[in-house]
Design a protein around this motif. Structure first.
Motif, PDB file in Angstrom:
ATOM      1  N   TYR A   1     -15.172 -20.475   2.325  1.00 38.47           N
ATOM      2  CA  TYR A   1     -14.240 -19.790   2.557  1.00 38.47           C
ATOM      3  C   TYR A   1     -14.457 -18.215   3.348  1.00 38.47           C
ATOM      4  O   TYR A   1     -15.126 -17.860   3.638  1.00 38.47           O
ATOM      5  CB  TYR A   1     -13.528 -18.798   1.440  1.00 38.47           C
ATOM      6  CG  TYR A   1     -13.230 -20.291   0.505  1.00 38.47           C
ATOM      7  CD1 TYR A   1     -12.127 -21.613   0.250  1.00 38.47           C
ATOM      8  CD2 TYR A   1     -14.105 -21.211  -0.455  1.00 38.47           C
ATOM      9  CE1 TYR A   1     -11.863 -22.087  -0.151  1.00 38.47           C
ATOM     10  CE2 TYR A   1     -13.556 -21.463  -1.367  1.00 38.47           C
ATOM     11  CZ  TYR A   1     -12.941 -22.814  -1.373  1.00 38.47           C
ATOM     12  OH  TYR A   1     -12.563 -23.782  -1.736  1.00 38.47           O
TER      13      TYR A   1
ATOM     14  N   VAL B   1     -20.343 -25.569  -0.704  1.00 37.30           N
ATOM     15  CA  VAL B   1     -18.831 -24.671  -1.578  1.00 37.30           C
ATOM     16  C   VAL B   1     -17.793 -25.893  -1.692  1.00 37.30           C
ATOM     17  O   VAL B   1     -18.017 -26.965  -1.977  1.00 37.30           O
ATOM     18  CB  VAL B   1     -18.068 -23.870  -0.180  1.00 37.30           C
ATOM     19  CG1 VAL B   1     -17.495 -25.296   0.369  1.00 37.30           C
ATOM     20  CG2 VAL B   1     -16.793 -23.727  -0.910  1.00 37.30           C
ATOM     21  N   TYR B   2     -16.441 -26.134  -2.803  1.00 36.88           N
ATOM     22  CA  TYR B   2     -16.035 -27.322  -3.540  1.00 36.88           C
ATOM     23  C   TYR B   2     -14.969 -27.594  -1.941  1.00 36.88           C
ATOM     24  O   TYR B   2     -14.715 -27.150  -1.238  1.00 36.88           O
ATOM     25  CB  TYR B   2     -14.415 -25.844  -4.542  1.00 36.88           C
ATOM     26  CG  TYR B   2     -13.877 -27.702  -4.166  1.00 36.88           C
ATOM     27  CD1 TYR B   2     -13.949 -28.818  -5.591  1.00 36.88           C
ATOM     28  CD2 TYR B   2     -12.573 -27.285  -4.094  1.00 36.88           C
ATOM     29  CE1 TYR B   2     -12.611 -29.173  -5.447  1.00 36.88           C
ATOM     30  CE2 TYR B   2     -11.050 -28.022  -4.002  1.00 36.88           C
ATOM     31  CZ  TYR B   2     -11.825 -28.984  -5.254  1.00 36.88           C
ATOM     32  OH  TYR B   2     -10.687 -30.099  -5.179  1.00 36.88           O
TER      33      TYR B   2
ATOM     34  N   ASP C   1     -18.010 -24.151 -11.267  1.00 35.44           N
ATOM     35  CA  ASP C   1     -16.982 -24.613 -11.108  1.00 35.44           C
ATOM     36  C   ASP C   1     -16.650 -25.211 -12.488  1.00 35.44           C
ATOM     37  O   ASP C   1     -18.139 -25.990 -12.659  1.00 35.44           O
ATOM     38  CB  ASP C   1     -17.291 -25.330  -9.712  1.00 35.44           C
ATOM     39  CG  ASP C   1     -16.100 -25.972  -9.374  1.00 35.44           C
ATOM     40  OD1 ASP C   1     -15.172 -26.394 -10.028  1.00 35.44           O
ATOM     41  OD2 ASP C   1     -16.438 -27.325  -8.003  1.00 35.44           O
TER      42      ASP C   1
ATOM     43  N   ARG D   1     -21.861 -22.149  -7.695  1.00 34.33           N
ATOM     44  CA  ARG D   1     -21.022 -22.066  -6.618  1.00 34.33           C
ATOM     45  C   ARG D   1     -19.945 -21.268  -5.855  1.00 34.33           C
ATOM     46  O   ARG D   1     -19.638 -20.416  -7.154  1.00 34.33           O
ATOM     47  CB  ARG D   1     -19.310 -23.302  -5.995  1.00 34.33           C
ATOM     48  CG  ARG D   1     -20.032 -24.633  -5.932  1.00 34.33           C
ATOM     49  CD  ARG D   1     -19.202 -25.051  -6.124  1.00 34.33           C
ATOM     50  NE  ARG D   1     -19.506 -26.438  -6.295  1.00 34.33           N
ATOM     51  CZ  ARG D   1     -19.120 -27.956  -6.420  1.00 34.33           C
ATOM     52  NH1 ARG D   1     -17.813 -27.727  -4.917  1.00 34.33           N
ATOM     53  NH2 ARG D   1     -19.744 -28.783  -6.136  1.00 34.33           N
TER      54      ARG D   1
ATOM     55  N   HIS E   1     -16.426 -19.264  -4.519  1.00 35.61           N
ATOM     56  CA  HIS E   1     -15.186 -20.003  -4.445  1.00 35.61           C
ATOM     57  C   HIS E   1     -14.580 -18.514  -3.890  1.00 35.61           C
ATOM     58  O   HIS E   1     -15.327 -17.528  -3.149  1.00 35.61           O
ATOM     59  CB  HIS E   1     -14.757 -20.104  -6.465  1.00 35.61           C
ATOM     60  CG  HIS E   1     -13.143 -20.499  -5.823  1.00 35.61           C
ATOM     61  ND1 HIS E   1     -13.598 -22.130  -5.241  1.00 35.61           N
ATOM     62  CD2 HIS E   1     -12.022 -19.864  -6.591  1.00 35.61           C
ATOM     63  CE1 HIS E   1     -12.182 -22.743  -5.102  1.00 35.61           C
ATOM     64  NE2 HIS E   1     -11.678 -22.052  -6.168  1.00 35.61           N
TER      65      HIS E   1
ATOM     66  N   ARG F   1      -7.775 -19.734   0.640  1.00 33.04           N
ATOM     67  CA  ARG F   1      -8.253 -20.198   0.729  1.00 33.04           C
ATOM     68  C   ARG F   1      -8.359 -21.406   2.660  1.00 33.04           C
ATOM     69  O   ARG F   1      -9.291 -22.093   2.155  1.00 33.04           O
ATOM     70  CB  ARG F   1      -6.964 -21.909   0.385  1.00 33.04           C
ATOM     71  CG  ARG F   1      -6.497 -22.377  -1.089  1.00 33.04           C
ATOM     72  CD  ARG F   1      -5.928 -23.343  -1.446  1.00 33.04           C
ATOM     73  NE  ARG F   1      -5.896 -23.074  -3.086  1.00 33.04           N
ATOM     74  CZ  ARG F   1      -4.452 -23.529  -3.932  1.00 33.04           C
ATOM     75  NH1 ARG F   1      -3.694 -23.994  -3.434  1.00 33.04           N
ATOM     76  NH2 ARG F   1      -4.277 -23.575  -4.817  1.00 33.04           N
TER      77      ARG F   1
END
Length: 184
Positions: free
Chosen positions: A84, A63-64, A94, A101, A103, A5
């Motif tokens: 990331y 990105v999230y 997502d 996206r 991830h 992450r």
């Protein structure tokens, strides 16, 4: 999960620090960044940046963002720093937003990579990702790092959790004084 992450802005090459966000106990913390991996990590991040630029060119690249950051900072999801460090090979939908996206890699992918590295290194003991965390803690204590500092680095709420590592330390008796010599 803490590793996969990580985002680009979580690595501070100058201060030699890694910022772990939402780690153990859903808390943020700072841990050490070992400078001997800096050259390889720089190269890796350059590839991630190039991939991000390609995604942006293709009309993606967001990105999230955790919590309400995407509403507060509307352009942040496109910024390079939020990408990331270990992105997935392919973009995906997502489930939270329904948007396509990129991830981060799957946890199982990291676990497989570590298992492969263990096998290639001909390590015959049972080991995995968490073994690296235990080895780090044990070696830091053996090198004389204060247990309270190690507690912060590992993100333990209670020092008793960190004290577990003192039981597996290599406690050498070679440097202990020979009390019989004093009597003789």
């Amino acid at each position: 999960m803490e590793c996969i992450r990580l985002r680009i802005h979580d690595i501070d090459f100058g201060q030699k620090k890694i910022y772990v966000r939402g780690g153990k106990g859903a808390k943020d913390r700072v841990t050490v960044f070992l400078p001997n991996i800096a050259p390889e990590l720089h190269l890796h991040i350059e590839k991630v940046v190039a991939l991000h630029h390609k995604d942006l060119k293709d009309g993606y690249g967001k990105v999230y963002l955790p919590h309400a950051l995407d509403r507060k900072y509307t352009q942040a999801a496109k910024e390079t720093g939020w990408q990331y460090i270990f992105p997935a090979k392919k973009r995906s939908i997502d489930p939270r937003s329904g948007k396509e996206r990129r991830h981060h890699v799957l946890e199982s992918g990291l676990q497989k990579a570590v298992k492969t590295a263990i096998r290639q290194a001909a390590i015959r003991k049972q080991a995995g990702c968490h073994t690296l965390r235990h080895s780090f803690a044990t070696h830091m204590l053996e090198k004389g790092v204060n247990i309270r500092i190690l507690q912060e680095l590992l993100g333990h709420a209670d020092v008793k959790t960190t004290e577990i590592y003192t039981h597996v330390m290599n406690k050498s008796t070679d440097s202990l004084p020979n009390l019989l010599d004093d009597l003789l």
